[in-house]
Write an enzyme that holds these catalytic residues in place. Structure first.
Site, PDB file in Angstrom:
ATOM      1  N   CYS A   1       0.817  -1.223   0.000  1.00 20.45           N
ATOM      2  CA  CYS A   1       0.000   0.000   0.000  1.00 20.45           C
ATOM      3  C   CYS A   1       0.846   1.267   0.000  1.00 20.45           C
ATOM      4  O   CYS A   1       0.319   2.358  -0.203  1.00 20.45           O
ATOM      5  CB  CYS A   1      -0.966  -0.012   1.178  1.00 20.45           C
ATOM      6  SG  CYS A   1      -2.122  -1.386   1.062  1.00 20.45           S
TER       7      CYS A   1
ATOM      8  N   HIS B   1      -3.642   7.065   2.023  1.00 19.93           N
ATOM      9  CA  HIS B   1      -3.967   5.733   1.513  1.00 19.93           C
ATOM     10  C   HIS B   1      -5.349   5.342   2.039  1.00 19.93           C
ATOM     11  O   HIS B   1      -5.661   5.557   3.209  1.00 19.93           O
ATOM     12  CB  HIS B   1      -2.897   4.747   1.981  1.00 19.93           C
ATOM     13  CG  HIS B   1      -3.278   3.321   1.772  1.00 19.93           C
ATOM     14  ND1 HIS B   1      -3.644   2.839   0.534  1.00 19.93           N
ATOM     15  CD2 HIS B   1      -3.376   2.277   2.638  1.00 19.93           C
ATOM     16  CE1 HIS B   1      -3.939   1.564   0.659  1.00 19.93           C
ATOM     17  NE2 HIS B   1      -3.797   1.191   1.916  1.00 19.93           N
TER      18      HIS B   1
ATOM     19  N   ASN C   1     -10.063  -0.646  -0.600  1.00 11.15           N
ATOM     20  CA  ASN C   1      -8.610  -0.504  -0.610  1.00 11.15           C
ATOM     21  C   ASN C   1      -8.039  -1.142  -1.880  1.00 11.15           C
ATOM     22  O   ASN C   1      -8.050  -2.368  -2.017  1.00 11.15           O
ATOM     23  CB  ASN C   1      -8.033  -1.169   0.656  1.00 11.15           C
ATOM     24  CG  ASN C   1      -6.524  -1.037   0.760  1.00 11.15           C
ATOM     25  OD1 ASN C   1      -5.868  -0.602  -0.181  1.00 11.15           O
ATOM     26  ND2 ASN C   1      -5.991  -1.434   1.900  1.00 11.15           N
TER      27      ASN C   1
HETATM   28  N1  COA Z   1     -18.692  -8.303   9.763  1.00 11.82           N
HETATM   29  C1  COA Z   1     -19.360  -8.332  10.909  1.00 11.82           C
HETATM   30  N2  COA Z   1     -18.769  -8.459  12.113  1.00 11.82           N
HETATM   31  C2  COA Z   1     -17.424  -8.561  12.126  1.00 11.82           C
HETATM   32  C3  COA Z   1     -16.667  -8.553  10.948  1.00 11.82           C
HETATM   33  C4  COA Z   1     -17.345  -8.429   9.725  1.00 11.82           C
HETATM   34  N3  COA Z   1     -16.708  -8.380   8.530  1.00 11.82           N
HETATM   35  N4  COA Z   1     -15.362  -8.665  11.263  1.00 11.82           N
HETATM   36  C5  COA Z   1     -15.304  -8.751  12.609  1.00 11.82           C
HETATM   37  N5  COA Z   1     -16.549  -8.687  13.126  1.00 11.82           N
HETATM   38  C6  COA Z   1     -16.943  -8.709  14.526  1.00 11.82           C
HETATM   39  C7  COA Z   1     -15.932  -9.427  15.386  1.00 11.82           C
HETATM   40  O1  COA Z   1     -16.223 -10.814  15.498  1.00 11.82           O
HETATM   41  C8  COA Z   1     -16.088  -8.722  16.716  1.00 11.82           C
HETATM   42  O2  COA Z   1     -17.246  -9.207  17.378  1.00 11.82           O
HETATM   43  P1  COA Z   1     -17.269  -9.327  18.972  1.00 11.82           P
HETATM   44  O3  COA Z   1     -17.124  -7.939  19.505  1.00 11.82           O
HETATM   45  O4  COA Z   1     -18.616  -9.925  19.226  1.00 11.82           O
HETATM   46  O5  COA Z   1     -16.123 -10.199  19.343  1.00 11.82           O
HETATM   47  C9  COA Z   1     -16.376  -7.289  16.324  1.00 11.82           C
HETATM   48  O6  COA Z   1     -16.933  -7.359  14.990  1.00 11.82           O
HETATM   49  C10 COA Z   1     -15.144  -6.402  16.298  1.00 11.82           C
HETATM   50  O7  COA Z   1     -14.127  -7.108  15.588  1.00 11.82           O
HETATM   51  P2  COA Z   1     -12.709  -6.478  15.340  1.00 11.82           P
HETATM   52  O8  COA Z   1     -11.832  -7.457  14.649  1.00 11.82           O
HETATM   53  O9  COA Z   1     -12.254  -5.883  16.641  1.00 11.82           O
HETATM   54  O10 COA Z   1     -13.098  -5.310  14.338  1.00 11.82           O
HETATM   55  P3  COA Z   1     -12.290  -4.030  13.958  1.00 11.82           P
HETATM   56  O11 COA Z   1     -12.989  -2.848  14.429  1.00 11.82           O
HETATM   57  O12 COA Z   1     -10.830  -4.167  14.324  1.00 11.82           O
HETATM   58  O13 COA Z   1     -12.396  -4.069  12.374  1.00 11.82           O
HETATM   59  C11 COA Z   1     -11.042  -4.489  10.473  1.00 11.82           C
HETATM   60  C12 COA Z   1     -11.791  -5.114  11.641  1.00 11.82           C
HETATM   61  C13 COA Z   1     -10.333  -5.579   9.682  1.00 11.82           C
HETATM   62  C14 COA Z   1     -12.034  -3.777   9.593  1.00 11.82           C
HETATM   63  C15 COA Z   1     -10.025  -3.457  11.045  1.00 11.82           C
HETATM   64  O14 COA Z   1      -9.252  -4.056  12.060  1.00 11.82           O
HETATM   65  C16 COA Z   1      -9.101  -2.896  10.013  1.00 11.82           C
HETATM   66  O15 COA Z   1      -9.515  -2.227   9.096  1.00 11.82           O
HETATM   67  N6  COA Z   1      -7.776  -3.113  10.166  1.00 11.82           N
HETATM   68  C17 COA Z   1      -6.804  -2.617   9.249  1.00 11.82           C
HETATM   69  C18 COA Z   1      -6.760  -3.516   8.061  1.00 11.82           C
HETATM   70  C19 COA Z   1      -6.094  -2.850   6.885  1.00 11.82           C
HETATM   71  O16 COA Z   1      -6.317  -1.698   6.631  1.00 11.82           O
HETATM   72  N7  COA Z   1      -5.276  -3.597   6.142  1.00 11.82           N
HETATM   73  C20 COA Z   1      -4.588  -3.086   5.028  1.00 11.82           C
HETATM   74  C21 COA Z   1      -3.581  -2.088   5.487  1.00 11.82           C
HETATM   75  S1  COA Z   1      -2.852  -1.250   4.184  1.00 11.82           S
END
Ligand code: COA
Length: 344
Positions: A130, A270, A300
């Site tokens: 990225c 980004h 993304n």
């Molecule tokens: N749909 C619905 N629920 C989801 C889910 C989805 N796609 N993914 C996770 N959940 C749930 C989880 O099970 C969790 O439930 P719980 O509270 O009952 O345990 C809750 O939502 C929160 O999960 P979490 O993993 O903490 O979510 P988050 O807020 O961290 O979001 C991402 C997940 C992946 C969207 C986020 O971490 C992210 O964007 N990270 C960066 C990734 C990225 O940008 N990568 C490329 C970098 S260049």
């Protein structure tokens, strides 16, 4: 003065530094897309959650068989060539930043250069995930500033749908396909590439990667069964690092260029997650109206996010606008850059 003593002041007076500037932009995203509603049928997720947690509504997908990243890159390059009325044989160098090359082993950029008739160019790929566009800008502007080349075409292109596991709800909601292209030339005015702050740290390589298909884990029945050919991530850790490193890199750029936040016209971050972008802007205390986004439409697109932002907002930019770019990606790689827009 003896003959062998050089008057340094004469040299500096006579040597005008070449400034590199973006002089044209092109972009391309496929027509087909996967909406949040579509994803609801594929994984355990829902539109409300995806919208609230990422800001994404759709991701464009290159569905046609036989088409790959080079197709996206060629489309973006040809868009630029047409708009700029550029003679492709005047291009000296074609760089494609991508983590989804058509093939491993043969880089994608020579295919792109041939297909756009850049017959006098040589070409290479950059793999910085990225941050690929930022790293590519650093490379391209250096070639122009050194005086070695006059026209460098940089394309950020990724077909993320080729490495996404559509049964994994943590990644399938995020990524899309697209490409953006910029032409970099010696600036005809005082505007252009001003400064950059780039960093990397292999300690975080495990947080975001495609495990198999490289030399450490060559593709095998085992790697296939374990789905190691797909992109995986530690979402929370990546999220936190992205915010702190993009904010820190931007802060470094602001401080060492003595920039007043009010004078910054736009931040082009980004497009990984709207919450990452919002948190970064808040951390550096930048007015939200200055932060450009199109993540809702494309998700993304990895190396393509920043040039696609430039493509979508090109008509807003005015000569002299102070613009900051910031990115974070696998590797880990990250950075920020400062440019003054060079054309209307
Ligand atoms: N749909 C619905 N629920 C989801 C889910 C989805 N796609 N993914 C996770 N959940 C749930 C989880 O099970 C969790 O439930 P719980 O509270 O009952 O345990 C809750 O939502 C929160 O999960 P979490 O993993 O903490 O979510 P988050 O807020 O961290 O979001 C991402 C997940 C992946 C969207 C986020 O971490 C992210 O964007 N990270 C960066 C990734 C990225 O940008 N990568 C490329 C970098 S260049």
């Amino acid at each position: 003065m003896s003959n062998d003593i050089i008057d340094v002041s004469m040299i500096s007076n006579n040597t005008k530094k070449i400034k590199a500037a973006i002089t044209a932009i092109g972009g391309y995203v496929p027509e087909d897309f996967i909406s949040n509603k579509d994803l609801e049928k594929m994984v355990d997720t829902n539109d409300e959650w995806i919208t609230a947690r990422t800001g994404i509504k759709k991701r464009r997908i290159l569905k046609e068989k036989g088409k790959a990243t080079s197709y996206l890159a060629i489309k973006a390059a040809n868009d630029l060539i047409k708009k700029k009325k550029l003679e492709p044989d005047t291009i000296d160098l074609v760089i494609v930043s991508t983590i989804t090359p058509d093939f491993h082993g043969a880089s994608t950029s020579p295919t792109v250069a041939s297909q756009i008739n850049a017959s006098n160019a040589y070409a290479f790929d950059i793999n910085a995930a990225c941050s690929g566009f930022l790293y590519g800008m650093s490379t391209a502007t250096s070639y122009i500033e050194s005086g070695r080349y006059k026209k460098v075409l940089l394309i950020g292109a990724d077909m993320m749908s080729s490495i996404v596991d559509y049964t994994d709800r943590s990644t399938s909601i995020l990524f899309g396909d697209g490409a953006g292209a910029v032409l970099i030339e010696p600036s005809k005015n005082e505007f252009g590439w001003e400064d950059e702050f780039l960093r990397s740290d292999g300690v975080g390589a495990d947080w975001l990667k495609i495990k198999a298909g490289g030399s450490l884990y060559p593709t095998s029945k085992e790697t296939f069964e374990k789905k190691w050919h797909y992109i995986t991530q530690d979402g929370k850790t990546v999220f936190k690092s992205a915010v702190s490193e993009m904010a820190n890199a931007t802060e470094q750029i602001i401080i060492r260029n003595k920039l007043d936040r009010n004078d910054i016209k736009y931040l082009l971050p980004h497009q990984a997650n709207k919450r990452i972008i919002d948190a970064t802007a808040e951390k550096i205390n930048l007015d939200k109206n200055k932060v450009l986004m199109n993540i809702e439409e494309y998700g993304n697109t990895t190396a393509a996010t920043i040039p696609l932002l430039m493509h979508d907002y090109e008509s807003n930019f005015k000569k002299g606008d102070k613009i900051i770019l910031a990115a974070f990606g696998a590797g880990l790689t990250w950075g920020a850059a400062y440019l003054t827009w060079a054309y209307n």
